[in-house]
Design an enzyme around this catalytic site. Structure first.
Site, PDB file in Angstrom:
ATOM      1  N   ASP A 119      -4.768   6.101   2.940  1.00  0.00           N
ATOM      2  CA  ASP A 119      -5.339   4.847   2.547  1.00  0.00           C
ATOM      3  C   ASP A 119      -6.360   4.606   3.607  1.00  0.00           C
ATOM      4  OD1 ASP A 119      -3.247   2.580   1.312  1.00  0.00           O
ATOM      5  OD2 ASP A 119      -4.344   1.702   2.898  1.00  0.00           O
ATOM      6  N   HIS A 136       0.724  -0.967  -0.370  1.00  0.00           N
ATOM      7  CA  HIS A 136       0.470   0.169  -0.409  1.00  0.00           C
ATOM      8  C   HIS A 136       1.646   1.583   0.098  1.00  0.00           C
ATOM      9  CE1 HIS A 136      -4.067  -1.194   0.544  1.00  0.00           C
ATOM     10  NE2 HIS A 136      -3.458  -2.020   0.589  1.00  0.00           N
TER      11      HIS A 136
HETATM   12  N1  UDP Z   1       8.362  -6.021  -4.585  1.00  0.00           N
HETATM   13  C1  UDP Z   1       9.418  -5.659  -4.091  1.00  0.00           C
HETATM   14  N2  UDP Z   1      10.474  -6.322  -4.037  1.00  0.00           N
HETATM   15  C2  UDP Z   1      10.500  -7.365  -3.406  1.00  0.00           C
HETATM   16  C3  UDP Z   1       8.678  -7.468  -2.867  1.00  0.00           C
HETATM   17  C4  UDP Z   1       8.205  -6.578  -3.071  1.00  0.00           C
HETATM   18  O1  UDP Z   1      10.146  -4.395  -5.026  1.00  0.00           O
HETATM   19  O2  UDP Z   1      10.623  -8.476  -2.884  1.00  0.00           O
HETATM   20  C5  UDP Z   1       7.244  -4.414  -4.168  1.00  0.00           C
HETATM   21  C6  UDP Z   1       6.733  -4.867  -5.474  1.00  0.00           C
HETATM   22  O3  UDP Z   1       7.173  -4.384  -6.990  1.00  0.00           O
HETATM   23  C7  UDP Z   1       5.456  -4.142  -5.517  1.00  0.00           C
HETATM   24  C8  UDP Z   1       5.436  -4.429  -3.946  1.00  0.00           C
HETATM   25  O4  UDP Z   1       5.955  -4.172  -3.609  1.00  0.00           O
HETATM   26  O5  UDP Z   1       5.442  -2.976  -5.827  1.00  0.00           O
HETATM   27  C9  UDP Z   1       4.337  -5.529  -3.303  1.00  0.00           C
HETATM   28  O6  UDP Z   1       2.698  -5.577  -3.773  1.00  0.00           O
HETATM   29  P1  UDP Z   1       1.884  -6.728  -3.864  1.00  0.00           P
HETATM   30  O7  UDP Z   1       0.459  -5.792  -3.946  1.00  0.00           O
HETATM   31  O8  UDP Z   1       2.288  -6.943  -5.381  1.00  0.00           O
HETATM   32  O9  UDP Z   1       1.478  -7.274  -3.080  1.00  0.00           O
HETATM   33  P2  UDP Z   1       1.345  -7.451  -1.303  1.00  0.00           P
HETATM   34  O10 UDP Z   1       2.510  -6.384  -1.149  1.00  0.00           O
HETATM   35  O11 UDP Z   1       0.368  -6.203  -1.653  1.00  0.00           O
HETATM   36  O12 UDP Z   1       1.102  -8.572  -0.992  1.00  0.00           O
END
Ligand code: UDP
Length: 469
Positions: A114, A21
């Site tokens: 948010d 988020h």
């Molecule tokens: N992300 C990243 N590196 C990692 C893990 C996640 O850059 O090792 C970033 C990814 O590019 C995205 C966010 O973290 O922008 C994860 O958001 P997403 O909605 O996919 O999943 P959540 O973490 O909310 O379950």
């Protein structure tokens, strides 16, 4: 671009404290600044430390953008120790007083908050400052959720595994009860006041683009009657390598080592595997995944995240797995944060095994890469349907069980399913058509944020509306 002759509209952005988020909201604030708004990001010290370099680069390029730190009281341990993996129920209400005082003294033209700051709507509304909500989802998943809440089709089936139709949607979408959030299955509202806060807001800002889900943007606006500005993909705001490599957190792997490894692989030959910022898989599931990946014979780069720290006393990988895949160059394992945008955009990456978090899904669309979908919780099972059945740019590994990030899962996806999905996506044949569609969508996404594009126009429209409100 919003009119240059008037004073800039001042917008406060109040992101949540966790990865999925926080990251898009930071991009959102930079995007609005690039359209002439004066953006102020309200953040806590830990998060400010993560983003200050990219914000500094924006300032040096002439954007009006600032970080304003809200200091949590010393006894609120959660907000002093939090990082990118902060869970959605992290209580941020200790920021109430600093937020209230700031709003009264600065009176911005608008605040974008948010939805996970569940307490914030009342505090903001009492000041009379227009409030816009960001909840990190796309229109498709919001439409699915709306149908489920209003028609309750899941109450009409006999078992958790019996498929049911979501009535009234533009496409034929089916789900099973086991794929729905527990709260929805049990008819309980998500904790807090997020829903009410959306209803009373000035509108919603959504990280998507019109051409990706036109029928669902229209449906969302018409059927739910919500005011929504569709302004993404916000990740495209990150244009230089530094921003991409440092986005969210410092990577656990040196950028050059990662890119060198990818450079040594053939175009479209590598599967990127990641389950987002929060997800913790059991050691049994990691073991099965490792076996399936290795048996597929396909190259992969696997961001295992924090999983191994949690499960450090249990056996996560088969004997000799790490050594074998490293010496044969079949795989690269990243234990910690991965530079996801850099990886996805590399020409060697030909597939993404993803939990279908909305940011990851949209970032993958922007890279023009097809997916293996492995939803786990939140609205990820809806996103899977968008990817596999509406956009047809991915195939499912066969995940059937919704469970919250901190719940133990009953079902393990076995190595055979993993191997079969990887062979299908990383082979020849059906994937070529998926890849072509994914590349077309990526081009549409880029067009949406260019001058005259749908998202570009929606950002300007929102700025105008705030100015005239
Ligand atoms: N992300 C990243 N590196 C990692 C893990 C996640 O850059 O090792 C970033 C990814 O590019 C995205 C966010 O973290 O922008 C994860 O958001 P997403 O909605 O996919 O999943 P959540 O973490 O909310 O379950």
């Amino acid at each position: 671009m919003a009119s240059q002759s008037r004073p800039p509209v001042q917008i406060f952005f109040f992101p949540f404290v966790g990865g999925g988020h926080l990251i898009p909201m930071i991009d959102l604030s930079r995007l609005f600044a690039s359209h002439g708004a004066a953006s102020v990001i309200l953040t806590i010290p830990n998060d400010a430390a993560v983003f200050h370099k990219s914000i500094q680069r924006d300032q040096e390029s002439g954007l009006r953008i600032h970080l304003h730190t809200l200091n949590p009281p010393p006894d609120s341990a959660a907000l002093h120790t939090t990082d990118m993996s902060a869970p959605p129920l992290t209580d941020t209400s200790c920021l109430q007083e600093p937020l209230h005082d700031l709003l009264l003294s600065r009176r911005p033209d608008c605040i974008i908050i948010d939805t996970f700051h569940r307490w914030a709507a009342e505090v903001i509304d009492a000041t009379g400052i227009p409030r816009i909500v960001f909840n990190g989802n796309c229109c498709f998943s919001r439409c699915c959720h709306h149908i489920l809440e209003t028609h309750l089709p899941h109450n009409k089936v006999e078992s958790d595994s019996e498929p049911f139709l979501l009535p009234g949607l533009p496409d034929k979408i089916e789900l099973c009860r086991s794929q729905l959030p527990i709260s929805l299955r049990n008819g309980i509202e998500f904790p807090g006041k997020s829903k009410k806060s959306e209803q009373n807001s000035f509108g919603m800002v959504i990280n998507s683009f019109y051409a990706l889900e036109p029928a669902y943007v229209d449906y969302y606006r018409n059927v739910t009657g919500k005011k929504a500005w569709i302004v993404g993909p916000v990740s495209l705001y990150n244009r230089n390598q530094e921003d991409k490599a440092e986005r969210g957190q410092k990577s656990a792997i040196d950028k050059h080592s990662c890119l060198n490894w990818l450079d040594s692989q053939k175009p479209n030959s590598v599967l990127y595997v990641s389950f987002g910022s929060l997800v913790r898989m059991s050691s049994v599931q990691i073991y099965e995944l490792a076996c399936g990946l290795e048996a597929s014979g396909k190259s992969f780069i696997w961001a295992v995240g924090k999983i191994l720290e949690i499960e450090e006393n249990k056996k996560c990988f088969p004997d000799g797995f790490e050594e074998r895949i490293w010496s044969s160059k079949q795989g690269l394992i990243i234990k910690g944060w991965a530079p996801q945008l850099l990886i996805l955009e590399h020409e060697s990456v030909g597939g993404f095994m993803t939990h279908c978090g909305w940011n990851s899904t949209l970032e993958c669309v922007c890279a023009g890469v097809p997916m293996i979908t492995w939803p786990l919780s939140a609205e990820q099972f809806y996103n899977e349907k968008l990817v596999t059945e509406v956009l047809k740019i991915g195939l499912s590994v066969g995940s059937e069980e919704w469970a919250s990030w901190n719940m133990e899962r009953k079902v393990v996806v076995g190595r055979e399913k993993v191997e079969a999905a990887v062979r299908r996506l990383m082979g020849d044949g059906e994937v070529e058509e998926m890849r072509r569609r994914a590349k077309d969508l990526a081009a549409e996404g880029r067009r949406a944020v260019e001058v005259g594009g749908s998202s570009f126009s929606d950002v300007d429209a929102l700025i105008d509306e705030i100015f005239n409100s």
